[in-house]
Design a protein around this motif. Structure first.
Motif, PDB file in Angstrom:
ATOM      1  N   ALA A 178       2.425   4.937  -9.329  1.00  0.00           N
ATOM      2  CA  ALA A 178       2.349   4.797  -7.868  1.00  0.00           C
ATOM      3  C   ALA A 178       3.341   3.752  -7.371  1.00  0.00           C
ATOM      4  CB  ALA A 178       0.931   4.424  -7.447  1.00  0.00           C
ATOM      5  N   ALA A 206       6.276   4.341  -4.708  1.00  0.00           N
ATOM      6  CA  ALA A 206       6.285   3.539  -3.481  1.00  0.00           C
ATOM      7  C   ALA A 206       7.598   2.791  -3.278  1.00  0.00           C
ATOM      8  CB  ALA A 206       5.131   2.544  -3.504  1.00  0.00           C
ATOM      9  N   ASP A 252      -3.516   5.394  -4.099  1.00  0.00           N
ATOM     10  CA  ASP A 252      -3.464   5.319  -2.634  1.00  0.00           C
ATOM     11  C   ASP A 252      -3.274   3.885  -2.147  1.00  0.00           C
ATOM     12  OD1 ASP A 252      -3.928   8.029  -2.720  1.00  0.00           O
ATOM     13  OD2 ASP A 252      -6.074   7.864  -2.286  1.00  0.00           O
ATOM     14  N   TYR A 283       0.201   2.309  -2.757  1.00  0.00           N
ATOM     15  CA  TYR A 283       1.093   2.696  -1.660  1.00  0.00           C
ATOM     16  C   TYR A 283       0.874   1.790  -0.450  1.00  0.00           C
ATOM     17  CZ  TYR A 283       1.876   7.294  -3.970  1.00  0.00           C
ATOM     18  OH  TYR A 283       2.218   8.293  -4.843  1.00  0.00           O
ATOM     19  N   GLU A 284      -0.395   1.641  -0.076  1.00  0.00           N
ATOM     20  CA  GLU A 284      -0.700   0.864   1.126  1.00  0.00           C
ATOM     21  C   GLU A 284      -0.382  -0.614   0.935  1.00  0.00           C
ATOM     22  OE1 GLU A 284      -4.433  -0.005   4.149  1.00  0.00           O
ATOM     23  OE2 GLU A 284      -4.147   1.977   3.272  1.00  0.00           O
ATOM     24  N   ASP A 299       3.220  -1.278   1.588  1.00  0.00           N
ATOM     25  CA  ASP A 299       3.537  -1.102   3.000  1.00  0.00           C
ATOM     26  C   ASP A 299       3.026  -2.258   3.848  1.00  0.00           C
ATOM     27  OD1 ASP A 299       4.524   0.586   5.243  1.00  0.00           O
ATOM     28  OD2 ASP A 299       2.406   0.630   5.772  1.00  0.00           O
ATOM     29  N   THR A 351       0.911  12.072  -3.940  1.00  0.00           N
ATOM     30  CA  THR A 351       1.638  12.521  -2.758  1.00  0.00           C
ATOM     31  C   THR A 351       2.826  11.585  -2.548  1.00  0.00           C
ATOM     32  OG1 THR A 351       0.222  11.171  -1.353  1.00  0.00           O
ATOM     33  CG2 THR A 351      -0.424  13.482  -1.679  1.00  0.00           C
ATOM     34  N   ASP A 352       3.754  12.005  -1.729  1.00  0.00           N
ATOM     35  CA  ASP A 352       4.896  11.137  -1.429  1.00  0.00           C
ATOM     36  C   ASP A 352       4.483  10.129  -0.363  1.00  0.00           C
ATOM     37  OD1 ASP A 352       6.597  12.432  -3.192  1.00  0.00           O
ATOM     38  OD2 ASP A 352       7.132  13.955  -1.699  1.00  0.00           O
ATOM     39  N   PRO A 353       4.532   8.843  -0.666  1.00  0.00           N
ATOM     40  CA  PRO A 353       4.114   7.851   0.321  1.00  0.00           C
ATOM     41  C   PRO A 353       5.097   7.781   1.484  1.00  0.00           C
ATOM     42  CG  PRO A 353       5.129   6.759  -1.549  1.00  0.00           C
ATOM     43  CD  PRO A 353       5.018   8.218  -1.909  1.00  0.00           C
TER      44      PRO A 353
END
Length: 353
Positions: free
Chosen positions: A16, A20, A149, A152-153, A156, A183-185
């Motif tokens: 991940a 990211a 998930d 990724y967050e 960001d 999934t693609d972030p």
């Protein structure tokens, strides 16, 4: 829909991070997080990234500071004793307003403790991840999918608010295998005008620094930082609420322990006990609104943790001491069984209605 793959939690974190946009990892091996380093040691060179096994945890976190100061996405990972060694550097990063991601795959403590899973770093993560006045974002995933998930967050939001973010995992989640979908972030174009990328005499010279010899200047910067934290506390709290609408007793658990607590809640419901669960996903900012809502009707809260009750105080504060907050937990690397939690629910409610 992307195809799901069966993957170990630690390796999912590493994959991940790559997806990211992280291309710079600095770490030092320690159980039970070593698979993160091992995975990135193979993958980073193939994609033009940097993997460096530093001479120590102290060196690794300061390398993160150096790389992240250039505006790139950088990360480190460790387990409990190693995170303790990194806390000085994390404070420097926070004091420099530099974003990064730190992963802690917790093990039993204090000291060298054990290599078994634990959640006894809650206080460290949420209240004292280094000296000084600062906060870090703390995410507590409870599945391998959430590992992905929230990595990724974390990258960001760390960039958005210019602060470190931590993924607070544990040995259960790090070592377990589950199906996961990558999934693609969405990589937002956050402002990087502060970064030390070279200026070609086209802008002011950027300096990344956490040392201020004038007290007033430092106080002003800390105040500015805490104004930003107010925005984080308003916008970023996350929690899962499970069967809380009519619950008389609300369990509170995060990470791997929340999975155990949810099973116990289901058992309790089967015999007529109105039990529910609040699972904090962000440990800082703490999701106070979920607790305030549940406290309007709940008779009692029960914290379930793999520690000696480090989250109890935050729950008590979140509900303004309006209801009793009990505790059940195991520590030292012992994982509570659903049956133990179920018995604790019955103890605190008097059994079936």
């Amino acid at each position: 829909m992307a195809e799901k793959v069966l993957m170990k939690g630690n390796e999912a974190i590493a994959e991940a991070a790559i997806r990211a946009g992280c291309r710079h990892f600095f770490g030092y091996p320690i159980t039970p997080q070593t698979e993160i380093s091992a995975y990135l040691s193979k993958k980073m060179p193939k994609i033009g990234g940097t993997f460096l096994q530093a001479e120590s945890e102290v060196a690794a976190i300061n390398m993160v500071l150096g790389a992240a100061s250039c505006g790139v996405r950088a990360m480190t990972s460790s387990s409990s004793p190693g995170i303790s060694l990194k806390t000085e550097g994390i404070s420097y990063i926070a004091g420099s307003d530099v974003p990064c991601v730190v992963v802690n795959v917790q093990r039993g403590g204090p000291g060298l403790g054990s290599i078994q899973p634990a959640q006894s770093d809650y206080w460290q993560a949420t209240k004292a991840l280094g000296h000084g006045d600062f906060h870090v974002l703390v995410y507590a995933p409870s599945s391998v999918q959430e590992m992905v998930d929230y990595v990724y967050e974390a990258f960001d939001k760390a960039e958005q608010y210019r602060m470190p973010a931590m993924i607070l995992s544990d040995g259960v989640l790090g070592q377990m295998m589950e199906p996961v979908e990558f999934t693609d972030p969405v990589i937002h174009p956050h402002d990087k005008s502060w970064a030390t990328t070279g200026h070609e005499n086209k802008r002011a010279h950027n300096v990344v620094n956490s040392l201020y010899l004038t007290p007033q200047e430092l106080e002003d910067l800390v105040h500015q930082r805490f104004e930003r934290y107010k925005i984080v506390e308003k916008n970023e709290p996350k929690a899962e609420e499970y069967l809380t609408e009519d619950a008389d007793i609300v369990l509170v658990a995060y990470g791997a322990t929340a999975r155990i607590a949810k099973a116990a809640v289901n058992q309790a419901r089967e015999i007529g006990i109105k039990a529910g669960l609040i699972r904090p996903i962000t440990l800082w900012p703490f999701p106070k609104a979920s607790f305030e809502k549940a406290a309007e009707h709940a008779k009692k809260f029960l914290c379930v943790e793999m520690s000696m009750g480090q989250m109890v105080e935050d729950v008590t504060l979140a509900i303004h001491s309006s209801k009793p907050v009990a505790f059940f937990g195991r520590t030292g690397g012992v994982i509570p069984a659903p049956s133990e939690v179920f018995e604790a629910i019955k103890k605190h409610t008097g059994g079936a209605e």
